[in-house]
Write an enzyme that holds these catalytic residues in place. Structure first.
Site, PDB file in Angstrom:
ATOM      1  N   ASP A  18       0.835  -1.200   0.000  1.00 22.21           N
ATOM      2  CA  ASP A  18       0.000   0.000   0.000  1.00 22.21           C
ATOM      3  C   ASP A  18       0.872   1.254   0.000  1.00 22.21           C
ATOM      4  O   ASP A  18       1.995   1.231   0.504  1.00 22.21           O
ATOM      5  CB  ASP A  18      -0.909  -0.034   1.241  1.00 22.21           C
ATOM      6  N   ASN A  66     -10.378  -2.794  -6.278  1.00 21.96           N
ATOM      7  CA  ASN A  66      -9.588  -1.914  -7.152  1.00 21.96           C
ATOM      8  C   ASN A  66     -10.241  -1.680  -8.519  1.00 21.96           C
ATOM      9  O   ASN A  66      -9.900  -0.728  -9.222  1.00 21.96           O
ATOM     10  CB  ASN A  66      -8.165  -2.461  -7.362  1.00 21.96           C
TER      11      ASN A  66
END
Ligand code: FPP
Length: 238
Positions: A18, A66
């Site tokens: 991340d 996503n």
């Protein structure tokens, strides 16, 4: 400097990569730029993991969630993935790395799916580290897919409901045949699991670093491994 004990290495390390976006923002660059640097980190960490003797490395490269990102960002991520797979095949073969994927891979664009399947097939007999890319992956979706698989087997009279146990569920997940992760690393400081390997992380040690993924390097990885080696794993026992 404290040394990593090779006898106490986690067999399976899973990483939530991340912070690509934040890295780019801090530098006044586009998010795509952040992902490009993120892909460079993937290369470095794969090499380092293999060198120190990690048997299974699983990377959260693209989540089910996503897909909600802007189309141009999704496209750029797929392009990066295609490029990564093409560029790394030789390296994977030379270093005995076996590629696997987990997730609803059928949702990926055709070109990505094709390169992915080719790479998985070409590296399938390698016996060094197993590199698993989680793509279009969600832990809840994985459990749903496992339930569908099991109920299908019941419907076809291959198994009866009382044969459902933890082992059967584990073997019906995308990760069937892999050991559960021993260590989960998350970069960029968020204290969340984000739908990653929900079933498999039951007894996993978690290491969270503030370092953003593009900046994550060997030193950060060493720190995570040393921290892991200090922990006493009891798996619920006294
Ligand atoms: C999180 O950053 C990362 C991703 C959504 C995808 C990870 C992708 C890569 C590391 C690059 C390509 C992968 C391979 C395997 C070549 P973010 O955009 O969520 O960052 P932010 O939370 O700071 O916005």
């Amino acid at each position: 400097m404290t040394r990593i004990d090779p006898k106490q290495l986690p067999a399976h390390v899973a990483i939530i990569m991340d912070g690509n976006g934040r890295w780019a923002k801090r530098k006044g660059l586009s998010r795509i730029h952040g992902h490009q640097r993120g892909a460079d980190t993937v290369r470095k960490i794969v090499t380092f993991s293999r060198e120190i003797g990690i048997r299974f490395l699983t990377l959260y490269a693209f989540s089910e969630e996503n897909w909600k990102r802007p189309a141009h960002e999704v496209k750029a991520l797929m392009k990066l993935l295609n490029r990564f797979l093409k560029a790394e095949l030789e390296e994977m073969q030379e270093n005995g790395i076996r590629l696997k994927t987990i997730g609803r891979v059928a949702k990926l664009p055709k070109s990505t799916r094709q390169i992915l399947l080719d790479t998985v097939e070409q590296t399938s007999s390698n016996t060094g580290m197993t590199l698993t890319l989680a793509l279009s992956y969600g832990g809840r979706q994985e459990i749903v897919d496992a339930i569908r698989k099991i109920t299908g087997q019941i419907r076809e009279n291959k198994i009866s409901p009382d044969q459902i146990d933890e082992e059967l569920v584990s073997n019906s997940l995308y990760t069937s045949g892999m050991p559960d992760p021993d260590l989960l690393i998350r970069t960029s400081g968020e204290y969340r699991v984000s739908n990653f390997l929900l079933w498999q992380i039951s007894y996993c040690e978690i290491f969270i670093t503030q370092t953003l993924w593009p900046d994550f390097g060997e030193d950060d990885f060493r720190e995570a491994l040393l921290d892991y080696q200090k922990r006493e794993r009891r798996f619920g026992a006294a």
